[in-house]
Design an enzyme around this catalytic site. Structure first.
Site, short mmCIF file in Angstrom:
data_model
loop_
_atom_site.label_atom_id
_atom_site.label_comp_id
_atom_site.label_asym_id
_atom_site.label_seq_id
_atom_site.Cartn_x
_atom_site.Cartn_y
_atom_site.Cartn_z
N CYS A 30 0.83 -1.21 0.00
CA CYS A 30 0.00 0.00 0.00
C CYS A 30 0.87 1.26 0.00
CB CYS A 30 -0.91 -0.06 1.23
SG CYS A 30 -1.71 1.49 1.66
N CYS A 33 0.16 3.79 2.73
CA CYS A 33 0.63 3.24 4.02
C CYS A 33 2.12 3.52 4.20
CB CYS A 33 0.39 1.73 4.09
SG CYS A 33 -1.33 1.24 3.98
#
Length: 105
Positions: A30, A33
């Site tokens: 991600c 993230c």
């Protein structure tokens, strides 16, 4: 203090400590993230002794992620006394994160 690693096994103990706990639900693939990681590391250093910052990899710990209905990552949930009290979704700069958590910092 560095961030703490949260797992399906230690999650209950972690969120029931004497300090508020901000759990970052994330995954290695991600992009947002990965952008959030240094922000959370800074927050952890700045709030040492007041707030525990933990990271839970949703791919490695699906039980806990499922229990909290995590659909989008990064999702950060603030726990106090073992209960979720605030949920934040998506990347945000440190200044915004701090202002959203101001009531516990």
């Amino acid at each position: 203090m560095a961030t703490v690693t949260a797992t399906d096994q230690n999650f209950g103990t972690l969120i029931n400590g004497d300090k508020p706990v901000l759990v970052d639900f994330w995954a290695a693939w991600c992009g947002p993230c990965r952008m959030m990681a240094p922000v959370l590391e800074d927050l952890s250093n700045d709030t040492e002794g007041k707030l525990v910052v933990a990271k839970l990899n949703v791919d490695e710990n699906p039980r806990t992620a499922g229990a909290f209905g995590i659909m989008s990552i990064p999702t950060m949930i603030l726990f106090q006394n073992g209960r979720p009290v605030k949920q934040l979704v998506g990347y945000m700069p440190k200044s915004e994160l701090v202002s959203r958590l101001a009531d516990v910092l």
